[in-house]
Design an enzyme around this catalytic site. Sequence first.
Site, PDB file in Angstrom:
ATOM      1  N   CYS A   1      -2.964  -1.662   9.294  1.00  0.00           N
ATOM      2  CA  CYS A   1      -3.555  -1.093   7.984  1.00  0.00           C
ATOM      3  C   CYS A   1      -3.999   0.469   8.155  1.00  0.00           C
ATOM      4  CB  CYS A   1      -4.205  -1.913   7.022  1.00  0.00           C
ATOM      5  SG  CYS A   1      -3.282  -3.152   6.683  1.00  0.00           S
TER       6      CYS A   1
ATOM      7  N   GLY B   1      -7.921  -0.599  14.685  1.00  0.00           N
ATOM      8  CA  GLY B   1      -6.446  -0.499  15.092  1.00  0.00           C
ATOM      9  C   GLY B   1      -5.959  -1.309  13.892  1.00  0.00           C
TER      10      GLY B   1
ATOM     11  N   GLU C   1      -3.812  -4.667  -2.785  1.00  0.00           N
ATOM     12  CA  GLU C   1      -4.204  -5.828  -2.159  1.00  0.00           C
ATOM     13  C   GLU C   1      -5.367  -5.520  -1.101  1.00  0.00           C
ATOM     14  OE1 GLU C   1      -3.920  -9.085  -3.042  1.00  0.00           O
ATOM     15  OE2 GLU C   1      -5.579  -9.150  -1.431  1.00  0.00           O
ATOM     16  N   PHE C   2      -6.386  -6.180  -1.132  1.00  0.00           N
ATOM     17  CA  PHE C   2      -7.554  -5.756  -0.362  1.00  0.00           C
ATOM     18  C   PHE C   2      -7.723  -6.829   0.942  1.00  0.00           C
ATOM     19  CE2 PHE C   2      -8.304  -3.747  -4.356  1.00  0.00           C
ATOM     20  CZ  PHE C   2      -8.366  -2.401  -3.892  1.00  0.00           C
TER      21      PHE C   2
ATOM     22  N   PHE D   1     -18.928  -3.104   8.663  1.00  0.00           N
ATOM     23  CA  PHE D   1     -18.258  -2.067   9.262  1.00  0.00           C
ATOM     24  C   PHE D   1     -18.772  -0.846   9.879  1.00  0.00           C
ATOM     25  CE2 PHE D   1     -13.574  -2.638   8.191  1.00  0.00           C
ATOM     26  CZ  PHE D   1     -13.933  -3.979   7.655  1.00  0.00           C
TER      27      PHE D   1
ATOM     28  N   THR E   1       0.951  -1.218  -0.170  1.00  0.00           N
ATOM     29  CA  THR E   1       0.106  -0.039  -0.036  1.00  0.00           C
ATOM     30  C   THR E   1       0.878   1.378   0.117  1.00  0.00           C
ATOM     31  OG1 THR E   1      -1.707  -1.043   1.053  1.00  0.00           O
ATOM     32  CG2 THR E   1      -1.732   1.316   1.136  1.00  0.00           C
TER      33      THR E   1
ATOM     34  N   GLU F   1      -6.653  -9.442   7.503  1.00  0.00           N
ATOM     35  CA  GLU F   1      -5.962 -10.450   8.597  1.00  0.00           C
ATOM     36  C   GLU F   1      -7.016 -10.953   8.974  1.00  0.00           C
ATOM     37  OE1 GLU F   1      -3.043  -8.679  11.278  1.00  0.00           O
ATOM     38  OE2 GLU F   1      -2.225  -7.440   9.538  1.00  0.00           O
TER      39      GLU F   1
ATOM     40  N   ALA G   1     -19.928  -0.585  16.174  1.00  0.00           N
ATOM     41  CA  ALA G   1     -19.295   0.339  17.297  1.00  0.00           C
ATOM     42  C   ALA G   1     -18.344  -0.300  18.432  1.00  0.00           C
ATOM     43  CB  ALA G   1     -20.339   1.106  17.857  1.00  0.00           C
TER      44      ALA G   1
HETATM   45  C1  UDX Z   1      -7.929  -3.709   6.148  1.00  0.00           C
HETATM   46  C2  UDX Z   1      -8.977  -3.640   5.253  1.00  0.00           C
HETATM   47  O1  UDX Z   1     -10.286  -4.231   5.484  1.00  0.00           O
HETATM   48  C3  UDX Z   1      -8.186  -4.700   4.253  1.00  0.00           C
HETATM   49  O2  UDX Z   1      -9.097  -4.629   2.913  1.00  0.00           O
HETATM   50  C4  UDX Z   1      -6.941  -4.006   3.767  1.00  0.00           C
HETATM   51  O3  UDX Z   1      -6.368  -4.781   2.826  1.00  0.00           O
HETATM   52  C5  UDX Z   1      -6.037  -3.923   4.986  1.00  0.00           C
HETATM   53  O4  UDX Z   1      -6.826  -3.228   6.169  1.00  0.00           O
HETATM   54  P1  UDX Z   1      -7.599  -5.465   8.376  1.00  0.00           P
HETATM   55  O5  UDX Z   1      -6.588  -4.391   8.916  1.00  0.00           O
HETATM   56  O6  UDX Z   1      -6.979  -6.886   8.370  1.00  0.00           O
HETATM   57  O7  UDX Z   1      -7.903  -5.130   6.717  1.00  0.00           O
HETATM   58  O8  UDX Z   1      -8.871  -5.411   9.372  1.00  0.00           O
HETATM   59  P2  UDX Z   1     -10.331  -5.125   9.259  1.00  0.00           P
HETATM   60  O9  UDX Z   1     -11.124  -6.168   9.372  1.00  0.00           O
HETATM   61  O10 UDX Z   1     -10.537  -4.133   8.153  1.00  0.00           O
HETATM   62  O11 UDX Z   1     -10.579  -4.321  10.667  1.00  0.00           O
HETATM   63  C6  UDX Z   1      -9.733  -3.090  10.804  1.00  0.00           C
HETATM   64  C7  UDX Z   1     -10.048  -2.805  12.205  1.00  0.00           C
HETATM   65  O12 UDX Z   1     -11.305  -2.007  12.277  1.00  0.00           O
HETATM   66  C8  UDX Z   1     -10.186  -3.686  13.241  1.00  0.00           C
HETATM   67  O13 UDX Z   1      -9.479  -2.903  14.538  1.00  0.00           O
HETATM   68  C9  UDX Z   1     -11.577  -3.841  13.898  1.00  0.00           C
HETATM   69  O14 UDX Z   1     -11.630  -4.205  15.199  1.00  0.00           O
HETATM   70  C10 UDX Z   1     -11.947  -2.537  13.481  1.00  0.00           C
HETATM   71  N1  UDX Z   1     -13.595  -2.664  13.231  1.00  0.00           N
HETATM   72  C11 UDX Z   1     -13.706  -3.135  12.080  1.00  0.00           C
HETATM   73  C12 UDX Z   1     -14.499  -1.806  13.973  1.00  0.00           C
HETATM   74  O15 UDX Z   1     -14.193  -1.378  14.875  1.00  0.00           O
HETATM   75  N2  UDX Z   1     -15.698  -1.688  13.264  1.00  0.00           N
HETATM   76  C13 UDX Z   1     -16.112  -2.844  12.146  1.00  0.00           C
HETATM   77  O16 UDX Z   1     -17.550  -2.540  11.980  1.00  0.00           O
HETATM   78  C14 UDX Z   1     -15.298  -3.117  11.502  1.00  0.00           C
END
Ligand code: UDX
Length: 438
Positions: A260, A257, A151-152, A249, A121, A155, A252
């Site tokens: 990414c 964190g 890449e999307f 997403f 990224t 984890e 709440a």
């Molecule tokens: C993210 C993107 O989703 C992914 O497409 C990109 O390639 C990399 O970054 P990732 O960091 O693995 O992926 O986790 P993700 O599932 O997106 O969650 C990120 C953070 O958001 C986590 O801390 C999660 O707890 C928080 N989150 C997610 C919320 O607080 N509320 C939600 O509704 C969704």
Amino acid sequence: MKLTVIGSGYVGLTTGACFAEVGHQVVCVDNDERKVQSLLAGRIPIYEPALEPLVRKNVASKRLRFTTSTEEGVDHGEVLFIAVPTPPQPDGSVDLSFIEKVAREISQYLDSYRVVVDKSTVPVKTGERVAQTIRRYAKPGVEFDVVSNPEFLREGSAVEDLMKPDRIVIGGNSDRALAIMQKVYEPFVAPVLVTDINSAELIKHAANSFLALKISYINAVAEICEAAGADVLKVADGIGTDKRIGRAFLDAGLGYGGSCFPKDIAAFIAISEQLGTPFNLLKEVQRINSRQIDRFLDAIREALWVLKEKRIAVWGLSFKPNTDDVRSSVAVSLVERLVAEGANVVAYDPKAMEKAKELAVGRKIQFADSAIDAATGAEALIIATEWPEFAAVDLSELRDKVRTPLIFDGRNIFDPVAVASFGFQYRGIGRGVVAERN
Ligand code: UDX
């Protein structure tokens, strides 16, 4: 096809393994000799469901190889994917020195046409710089093209996200390179979006910051729910069923964190400022996100009065479930803040405890063998990560084990009415109505 992935971290390793799985001949390069040795033995350095068996299977079938030699990688692949880290700098911009170094290394060994793909990224316009660097250091007349292919993957579901992506974005300015990239992705059944390089780079930052915006949006609504006496879960369901909005997403909680979102949002703000088009909305997204943990701690202090010497159980340390990754984990930040106030923290996480022990705060807390063990004797229980096993805990047993029945649910995993019926005082995020009913 013969493909090379340079950098065998989260993205590089998963990408390499999935490419091998669909039949490509893949060489993964990493400059960490120990990591390469362990990968060759089929051991992967991270917990990621489905990845280890995939690596083993494809190493055994000789479609996946690991090496420390960039020369070998450049020699092997007609397409060279760059998947090295792009760590954040103190001012929010991204350290692109690893990308630049790989670009120089590639140019050193370039003898015939290669497609050089940026998978890491990166801020918009990095592709232009990569092309400029290779041109500058490569032998005169050697042909190559640079492509952006963000890449999307998430984890915790990285393999599935890669094998069945919502879309594949390929940004390039040459038909020759675009045709090769289409061939690379032929085995994956997904819509392919072809763009110019800058647009592809922007898609990645714009996608991640939009998702972060959704999270901060619902967290801001959660605060209003608490003040007004409403339930954010109901509000999220109510707006999420509108197809234009979508329910994903909108959970709440303590905020986003991980390695990414915090980095990418800061980087998008930094590049937009550099381009003279500041993206101030994203600053508010950041502000709401960091307020979540402050508001949560306020509620804990309000209930416990003094935190010093109180035994506080914390369930969850990873930045989200199904991963052992504790980088920029809100759960870890919370533990650090509790420890700073003198609390005796006893933590439990199904997968992330080994990684948490390596952190500075890991030496200042106790680790328990199970969720119930952590909660035993606790004067408050905090849920910081929503691992499925926490929601399945026997509430009656939990009530018997804690010293005082206070639950601070930073991820809204419990039904407030159910926990209250077991005698717990409960505080979730944005659950105003229920707090009143209690
Ligand atoms: C993210 C993107 O989703 C992914 O497409 C990109 O390639 C990399 O970054 P990732 O960091 O693995 O992926 O986790 P993700 O599932 O997106 O969650 C990120 C953070 O958001 C986590 O801390 C999660 O707890 C928080 N989150 C997610 C919320 O607080 N509320 C939600 O509704 C969704």
